[in-house]
Design a protein around this motif. Structure first.
Motif, PDB file in Angstrom:
ATOM      1  N   ASP A 183       1.265   9.345  -5.556  1.00 14.75           N
ATOM      2  CA  ASP A 183       1.773  10.702  -5.323  1.00 14.75           C
ATOM      3  C   ASP A 183       2.629  11.169  -6.499  1.00 14.75           C
ATOM      4  OD1 ASP A 183       0.487  10.694  -2.913  1.00 14.75           O
ATOM      5  OD2 ASP A 183       2.259  10.140  -1.737  1.00 14.75           O
ATOM      6  N   GLN A 193       0.871   4.063  -2.745  1.00 14.68           N
ATOM      7  CA  GLN A 193       0.614   5.470  -2.447  1.00 14.68           C
ATOM      8  C   GLN A 193       1.717   6.358  -3.009  1.00 14.68           C
ATOM      9  OE1 GLN A 193      -2.181   6.661  -0.973  1.00 14.68           O
ATOM     10  NE2 GLN A 193      -1.407   8.687  -1.482  1.00 14.68           N
ATOM     11  N   GLN A 194       2.967   5.883  -2.910  1.00 10.34           N
ATOM     12  CA  GLN A 194       4.071   6.644  -3.489  1.00 10.34           C
ATOM     13  C   GLN A 194       3.910   6.780  -4.998  1.00 10.34           C
ATOM     14  OE1 GLN A 194       7.553   4.541  -2.189  1.00 10.34           O
ATOM     15  NE2 GLN A 194       7.525   5.432  -0.129  1.00 10.34           N
ATOM     16  N   ASN A 253       0.829  -1.214   0.000  1.00 12.71           N
ATOM     17  CA  ASN A 253       0.000   0.000   0.000  1.00 12.71           C
ATOM     18  C   ASN A 253       0.861   1.260   0.000  1.00 12.71           C
ATOM     19  OD1 ASN A 253      -2.345  -1.507   0.008  1.00 12.71           O
ATOM     20  ND2 ASN A 253      -2.558  -1.471   2.241  1.00 12.71           N
TER      21      ASN A 253
END
Length: 341
Positions: free
Chosen positions: A101, A97-98, A93
């Protein structure tokens, strides 16, 4: 022993009774024990029965404990497996998420590039619509706004509050820092921002608390008036050290602040006045003095000679103004010229 029908009992050999088996009534062969033996045997049998029941119960408990231990071990293994799986999913996760982003950052950059391209096209279109003689060395309002925005962004990136606190700008430095510190203090109060409060304290030179910052701001509000009063007294013809002290002592708490605002000529004049005053060996009427004994409390107090008695002088101490005894007599060698701490 044979019992006959008439009740007679005789001791007879077994061989003599060979043909009379049907007529013989033999006594029971069952053994009969005394009562105490019977009770003891019954107690032993009861203990054996209880022991068997206890062993049976312990066996059942042992089997249950073993089964429970095996079940707990299996549950623990399952928990560890689930924890490991959760950890792996968490790492995945985070990586996801990185990635998101990064994609969002790229999307924003693309939008900014599109906006810049559109702005460039607008400026080029505006330039094409105006004759060259109307431009000269000027820019359109749109171009000015773009330039101002770029300059503002550059300033926001380059202004460092810590560097301003160490080396303030040359023009109206203290007032600039005071206003900046108060702005940060108000921002910290409105947004409950600790970093803004620390920055305000760093600029104003105080502790990072609202009370200390407010007190420091009040001190700096006196700075313009202090500089004005000191410059006024220094500009008088024949200004003396005592005249300067009469004004400077009112702003003793911000001495370092107003000293930084004075020019080099003004600070040199103050130093010269102090030097001339310290060269005077005679303490007389009007002299500002302190006690010469460093172990006396009056060594750091300020007093004024209000009467000259010849060998002695009468000194009125500032710290005694609220007391019944306001003056005292001293020999001149007991006193020294007072100097601000």
């Amino acid at each position: 022993m044979v019992t006959f029908s008439d009740g007679e009992r005789l001791l007879v050999n077994n061989s003599d009774l060979a043909g009379l088996n049907d007529a013989i009534v033999s006594e029971s062969s069952e053994r009969v024990y005394p009562k105490e033996y019977t009770e003891a045997i019954a107690a032993i049998e009861e203990r054996h029965k209880q022991e068997l029941e206890r062993l049976s119960q312990e066996l059942r408990i042992g089997l249950q404990s073993e089964a429970t231990a095996r079940a707990e071990a299996q549950v623990q293994e399952q928990i560890q497996s689930l924890q490991q799986l959760f950890k792996q999913q968490k790492e995945e996760n985070i990586q996801l998420q990185q990635r998101l982003d990064e994609m969002e950052g790229l999307r924003k950059l693309e939008i900014e590039n599109q906006q810049l391209q559109q702005r460039i096209q607008e400026l080029e279109h505006a330039v094409e619509q105006r004759p060259s003689q109307q431009w000269g060395n000027t820019m359109t309002q749109q171009a000015t706004k773009v330039l101002n925005k770029q300059v503002k962004q550059a300033l926001e990136k380059t202004i460092d509050l810590r560097s301003l606190a160490v080396e303030p700008p040359k023009e109206n430095a203290q007032e600039c820092l005071r206003l900046m510190g108060m702005a940060l203090k108000n921002l910290a109060s409105a947004m409950n921002n600790t970093q803004a409060l620390e920055a305000a304290a760093l600029i104003l030179g105080s502790e990072p608390t609202p009370i200390a910052i407010a007190y420091r701001a009040e001190q700096l509000e006196m700075l313009p008036q202090a500089v004005s009063d000191i410059r006024r007294v220094l500009s008088k013809p024949g200004c003396t050290w005592q005249e300067f002290l009469n004004v400077a002592q009112e702003y003793e708490v911000i001495k370092q602040d107003y000293w930084a605002e004075l020019t080099s000529e003004e600070t040199n004049l103050i130093t010269a006045l102090q030097s001339v005053s310290s060269q005077s060996d005679t303490i007389g009427l009007g002299s500002i003095v302190a006690h010469a004994d460093p172990y006396r409390t009056l060594y750091v107090e300020r007093g004024e000679v209000v009467e000259d008695l010849g060998e002695e002088v009468v000194v009125a101490w500032d710290c005694w103004k609220e007391q019944s005894k306001k003056t005292d007599r001293y020999f001149r060698d007991e006193l020294r010229f007072w100097q601000p701490q």
